[in-house]
Scaffold this motif. Structure first.
Motif, PDB file in Angstrom:
ATOM      1  N   THR A  32       5.768  -2.731   1.029  1.00 28.81           N
ATOM      2  CA  THR A  32       5.657  -3.165  -0.369  1.00 28.81           C
ATOM      3  C   THR A  32       6.890  -2.757  -1.172  1.00 28.81           C
ATOM      4  O   THR A  32       7.430  -3.558  -1.952  1.00 28.81           O
ATOM      5  CB  THR A  32       4.400  -2.534  -1.009  1.00 28.81           C
ATOM      6  OG1 THR A  32       3.266  -2.906  -0.237  1.00 28.81           O
ATOM      7  CG2 THR A  32       4.225  -2.989  -2.445  1.00 28.81           C
ATOM      8  N   GLU A  33       7.319  -1.529  -0.971  1.00 29.32           N
ATOM      9  CA  GLU A  33       8.505  -1.038  -1.687  1.00 29.32           C
ATOM     10  C   GLU A  33       9.724  -1.920  -1.367  1.00 29.32           C
ATOM     11  O   GLU A  33      10.483  -2.298  -2.268  1.00 29.32           O
ATOM     12  CB  GLU A  33       8.753   0.415  -1.245  1.00 29.32           C
ATOM     13  CG  GLU A  33       9.990   1.045  -1.800  1.00 29.32           C
ATOM     14  CD  GLU A  33      10.265   2.400  -1.113  1.00 29.32           C
ATOM     15  OE1 GLU A  33       9.290   3.124  -0.793  1.00 29.32           O
ATOM     16  OE2 GLU A  33      11.456   2.708  -0.882  1.00 29.32           O
TER      17      GLU A  33
ATOM     18  N   ASP B  31      -1.600   2.886   6.026  1.00 29.35           N
ATOM     19  CA  ASP B  31      -1.335   2.889   4.584  1.00 29.35           C
ATOM     20  C   ASP B  31       0.112   3.207   4.244  1.00 29.35           C
ATOM     21  O   ASP B  31       0.698   2.593   3.347  1.00 29.35           O
ATOM     22  CB  ASP B  31      -2.263   3.892   3.879  1.00 29.35           C
ATOM     23  CG  ASP B  31      -3.690   3.369   3.798  1.00 29.35           C
ATOM     24  OD1 ASP B  31      -3.903   2.161   4.048  1.00 29.35           O
ATOM     25  OD2 ASP B  31      -4.595   4.178   3.522  1.00 29.35           O
TER      26      ASP B  31
ATOM     27  N   GLU C 269       2.739   0.733   2.290  1.00 31.72           N
ATOM     28  CA  GLU C 269       3.473   1.139   1.082  1.00 31.72           C
ATOM     29  C   GLU C 269       4.971   0.907   1.232  1.00 31.72           C
ATOM     30  O   GLU C 269       5.638   0.452   0.300  1.00 31.72           O
ATOM     31  CB  GLU C 269       3.200   2.617   0.757  1.00 31.72           C
ATOM     32  CG  GLU C 269       1.904   2.839   0.006  1.00 31.72           C
ATOM     33  CD  GLU C 269       1.756   1.905  -1.193  1.00 31.72           C
ATOM     34  OE1 GLU C 269       2.697   1.812  -2.004  1.00 31.72           O
ATOM     35  OE2 GLU C 269       0.704   1.249  -1.295  1.00 31.72           O
TER      36      GLU C 269
END
Lengths: 163, 163, 163, 163, 163, 163
Positions: free
Chosen positions: A70-71, A63, A67
């Motif tokens: 994605t950032e 996870d 993240e």
């Protein structure tokens, strides 16, 4: 029109791989390529969909790394770019599998160094990823003692054999 | 010196693949790679020769697509770039065959979205293709319902299997 | 921030191949890929280390070509870029072997034409290689007679067969 | 039904590569793969067509080697097998290009040793190539001094680097 | 111990591809490789699981072809062999994608000819697939007129270009 | 002439990969391919040299596995065959890297099942490896419940994604 250099985030102990691909199937195919490369690899993938809802599409088995990927994707925001963060594995373990994914066009960098994405933006706000500043500017040329150290290092860690 | 973003033309129902290669043999080798990939594929190829007469070299099996590829090549006019337009086939059917062509260096995009080529021009008018704006700027991040829809879509069209 | 076009040096009768890779193991792996491709190939490789001492790392079997590769690497000075000069062989003999090296991300050009590297530099002096101006701007489109000459040339030198 | 071992002919200084493929296009595609691998390679290719006239199909750039390849193909006479003889080049220069030919299924041997083809024949006289006796029966295990000699040999001829 | 030649079934208009792989994931990965190769391909895959329940594992998008693949797998009954039947596509469209599947070891044939599988059986009834009789025994050598016809045929159907 | 089935040894928790290659450089290149595939892989490689001293040539990073590979190589004793034992990694992690080694011709099996090598020996005692009995004879065909279990298993262990 503007040209900017956007720092990407790489957590400690991870490598980032940035590339260009085609189609949202990319995220599942990259998932399978990565999970099948190294038994204990942890990774996150983010891909910038370039039509319709234009969402960051994401997969992975960690996870935190999803993240971070994605950032980075949101910062670059250029259609059909992808961002992979890996832990417990090195780029040499996975790059050839990624190159062979049928949607992948090219890979722009694979590194644990600080990186900046060089992004071009047109007057409509649409963007192209042109390249990556990977680490630091070259400072000089290796001499014979650096060559010996470099070759010995690769043999000490077992990547190459010595006579 | 200038940096510009040049829109390329993609006919309805087609995909464009843009890359960098080496040597005029490229057009025949790309022709064979494409014609051998999908039985009914229609395509046009244009390659910017970078020395001597500096002509757009072209092959294909569809006159309209050869013309569109040529038009895009002339707009970009950067040495050793190539432009492929395909119909009746998708990039995932042909990208790995193109990557394996012995003259091909890299692929910069494969897409049906509107694209602009980011081109750098030096003071002599010679040009480099730096990247492609592929479709539209990223607008957000997918949530759980988008993930489910995305995965279901790939299974509905048969690209992936469901348990 | 600046964007510049830096001429690279290519000795008479040689080809240059420029790409992006990962990790200093690149120079030994490129050495093995090249030496295993063509029996009498002569070559020099230079790779811009992007962390620690940030040295140009180099291998090869021809001192002059190692020097030229080093000179080009120092001019570009962008982390994780590599520069290969070859003699007694052509890019089509070696490109697929280079693409398959597990550290290699992409290849930006393979050519005997005059080239300029398009380099982006940030405010800290760190650099990204965005693309290559390879030879000269496109001047026109081939007509039927050029097509015939092109195809005949490839058959005369034996790269393709004629009925 | 019978099982036999048929000696193949390999001229002095040559290597033979034996494999299984699909379709008569094989001979032209193998021709292009070989001629594009090494600048001065000399070679002959023979392929056993397996339907219609069932002829040995052949290409190459050296008449003697085409004849030897044909002779070997006729001795084996098994549908869809191919036989390549090369001079001025080594198997490591060409094997990956051959594996990537889109008709090629597999390669059974690549060697300069004396070889025998192990052929199975059914009651109708149709044949399968099952394997190759490549050189001589294993005689023992290398000790530490043989390891050192082997590694040093590969470094002396330049295939690997020493620290 | 016995050695036998088992005819396989190939429906009119289809091609069969026979190979050796590893692990039941093979059937899903082959499914994805095939469905991603040609837009309208129809196919059936059967793989002989070699441990535990030792079942024929199967996937595909055409019930008849899945049944034929299964029938062939049951006849051969050799652990880790796979059998693919394709329609609306040719082996040259799919072989390189199959070779790149990470579980695939090798491909033994790709053909529309009548074939027999050469199978070795040990005293426990366990079996190895040693090779394939693909079509018919070689009958002669092509002469100049056959060469011309062969090359012209490949150019007439568009697989190669003529000057 | 004789044909025999020779059991190979596979230690608990390991997989064996058996193939055919060319030239003693194989052992170093396989070493590098394996060590570069998975961070903690343990492995042993043995290759049957087919000329000169005809020794088993060996490399690896685990003494036990090098011994087992050597034992298997001596039992088969067929020129240019190789035997790899791996631990802490699976065949899907390494097979594509092995296929890409420039000396490798083909891979005959990759498995953790009990295996027997099918070996042909001529009247001089020289040998060919024709194939591998991998595990057990096929016992039946999977039904719908087995399909569901198979697909669910691959998703539970994370190799594939579920909607």
């Amino acid at each position: 029109m503007k040209l900017e250099a956007i720092p990407l985030r790489i957590p400690e102990g991870c490598n980032i791989i940035v590339g260009i691909s085609h189609f949202i199937k990319t995220v599942e195919d990259l998932y399978e390529a990565l999970v099948g490369s190294v038994p204990n690899i942890k990774f996150g993938i983010a891909f910038c969909e370039a039509s319709g809802p234009c969402l960051v599409r994401r997969e992975g088995n960690d996870d935190e790394l999803i993240e971070v990927a994605t950032e980075n994707a949101l910062k670059v925001a250029a259609g059909h770019t992808f961002f992979i963060l890996i832990r417990n594995a090195y780029p040499i373990n996975v790059l050839n599998a990624i190159k062979a994914v049928p949607e992948v066009c090219t890979i722009l960098c694979a590194t644990a160094n600080p990186v900046k994405a060089v992004v071009f933006e047109d007057e409509d706000g649409n963007r192209a990823l042109l390249g990556i500043i990977d680490g630091f500017r070259t400072k000089g040329v290796e001499g014979p003692e650096h060559v010996r150290e470099r070759r010995e290092f690769l043999r000490k860690i077992g990547y190459k054999l010595a006579p």
